[in-house]
Design a protein around this motif. Structure first.
Motif, PDB file in Angstrom:
ATOM      1  N   PRO A 182       0.843  -1.201   0.000  1.00 53.31           N
ATOM      2  CA  PRO A 182       0.000   0.000   0.000  1.00 53.31           C
ATOM      3  C   PRO A 182       0.874   1.244   0.000  1.00 53.31           C
ATOM      4  N   THR A 183       0.398   2.259  -0.666  1.00 52.76           N
ATOM      5  CA  THR A 183       1.155   3.510  -0.679  1.00 52.76           C
ATOM      6  C   THR A 183       0.803   4.288   0.567  1.00 52.76           C
ATOM      7  N   ARG A 184       1.798   4.820   1.188  1.00 54.05           N
ATOM      8  CA  ARG A 184       1.585   5.589   2.408  1.00 54.05           C
ATOM      9  C   ARG A 184       1.594   7.067   2.064  1.00 54.05           C
ATOM     10  N   THR A 185       0.606   7.760   2.532  1.00 52.79           N
ATOM     11  CA  THR A 185       0.592   9.209   2.391  1.00 52.79           C
ATOM     12  C   THR A 185       0.384   9.804   3.760  1.00 52.79           C
ATOM     13  N   ARG A 186       1.118  10.842   4.027  1.00 57.43           N
ATOM     14  CA  ARG A 186       0.961  11.514   5.302  1.00 57.43           C
ATOM     15  C   ARG A 186      -0.205  12.470   5.213  1.00 57.43           C
ATOM     16  N   PRO A 187      -0.990  12.593   6.250  1.00 54.40           N
ATOM     17  CA  PRO A 187      -2.099  13.564   6.206  1.00 54.40           C
ATOM     18  C   PRO A 187      -1.542  14.971   6.130  1.00 54.40           C
ATOM     19  N   ARG A 188      -2.203  15.763   5.344  1.00 53.22           N
ATOM     20  CA  ARG A 188      -1.726  17.129   5.171  1.00 53.22           C
ATOM     21  C   ARG A 188      -2.224  18.012   6.308  1.00 53.22           C
ATOM     22  N   THR A 189      -1.428  19.015   6.597  1.00 55.65           N
ATOM     23  CA  THR A 189      -1.848  19.996   7.595  1.00 55.65           C
ATOM     24  C   THR A 189      -2.778  21.003   6.914  1.00 55.65           C
ATOM     25  N   ALA A 190      -3.439  21.813   7.690  1.00 54.51           N
ATOM     26  CA  ALA A 190      -4.360  22.812   7.136  1.00 54.51           C
ATOM     27  C   ALA A 190      -3.615  23.780   6.227  1.00 54.51           C
ATOM     28  N   ARG A 191      -2.397  24.129   6.594  1.00 55.01           N
ATOM     29  CA  ARG A 191      -1.609  25.065   5.779  1.00 55.01           C
ATOM     30  C   ARG A 191      -1.297  24.460   4.415  1.00 55.01           C
ATOM     31  N   GLN A 192      -0.952  23.161   4.372  1.00 52.58           N
ATOM     32  CA  GLN A 192      -0.667  22.516   3.103  1.00 52.58           C
ATOM     33  C   GLN A 192      -1.920  22.419   2.245  1.00 52.58           C
ATOM     34  N   ARG A 193      -3.073  22.166   2.852  1.00 50.56           N
ATOM     35  CA  ARG A 193      -4.308  22.088   2.077  1.00 50.56           C
ATOM     36  C   ARG A 193      -4.656  23.437   1.468  1.00 50.56           C
ATOM     37  N   VAL A 194      -4.458  24.518   2.233  1.00 46.39           N
ATOM     38  CA  VAL A 194      -4.754  25.870   1.721  1.00 46.39           C
ATOM     39  C   VAL A 194      -3.796  26.221   0.610  1.00 46.39           C
ATOM     40  N   ALA A 195      -2.508  25.861   0.774  1.00 44.22           N
ATOM     41  CA  ALA A 195      -1.514  26.206  -0.237  1.00 44.22           C
ATOM     42  C   ALA A 195      -1.805  25.483  -1.547  1.00 44.22           C
ATOM     43  N   THR A 196      -2.196  24.224  -1.505  1.00 37.30           N
ATOM     44  CA  THR A 196      -2.479  23.511  -2.745  1.00 37.30           C
ATOM     45  C   THR A 196      -3.776  24.001  -3.368  1.00 37.30           C
ATOM     46  N   ALA A 197      -4.747  24.431  -2.563  1.00 38.37           N
ATOM     47  CA  ALA A 197      -5.999  24.961  -3.115  1.00 38.37           C
ATOM     48  C   ALA A 197      -5.749  26.276  -3.813  1.00 38.37           C
ATOM     49  N   GLU A 198      -4.863  27.117  -3.295  1.00 38.92           N
ATOM     50  CA  GLU A 198      -4.579  28.415  -3.918  1.00 38.92           C
ATOM     51  C   GLU A 198      -3.797  28.258  -5.211  1.00 38.92           C
TER      52      GLU A 198
END
Length: 87
Positions: free
Chosen positions: A69-85
């Motif tokens: 299985p591929t492991r992905t780390r959960p993103r922080t709120a700051r990372q989610r906002v940065a990728t959305a922008e």
């Protein structure tokens, strides 16, 4: 005269025996709690009391990567906002 020499030798021998017993007891406790976890030290001392690990069934490298299985780390709120922008 000889009694004092004999008593002195007895005290010295008894002290050495007590120190040796204390060191052996300390080694045993440290071995049981910590050092026995290291395979390298068990091999050095020839400890056969712990069973060897069971060999894993042979798999090819492609099978391992396909089923792993591929492991992905959960993103922080700051990372989610940065990728959305950025999108």
């Amino acid at each position: 005269m000889w009694q004092s020499v004999g008593l002195t030798l007895l005290v010295i021998v008894a002290t050495l025996v007590c120190a040796l017993l204390f060191m052996l007891f300390g080694w045993y406790v440290v071995w049981q709690l910590f050092l026995s976890k290291f395979k390298f030290l068990r091999e050095l001392l020839g400890d056969a009391s712990t069973p060897p690990a069971e060999p894993q069934p042979s798999e090819t490298k492609s099978e391992r990567t396909a089923t792993a299985p591929t492991r992905t780390r959960p993103r922080t709120a700051r990372q989610r906002v940065a990728t959305a922008e950025s999108t």
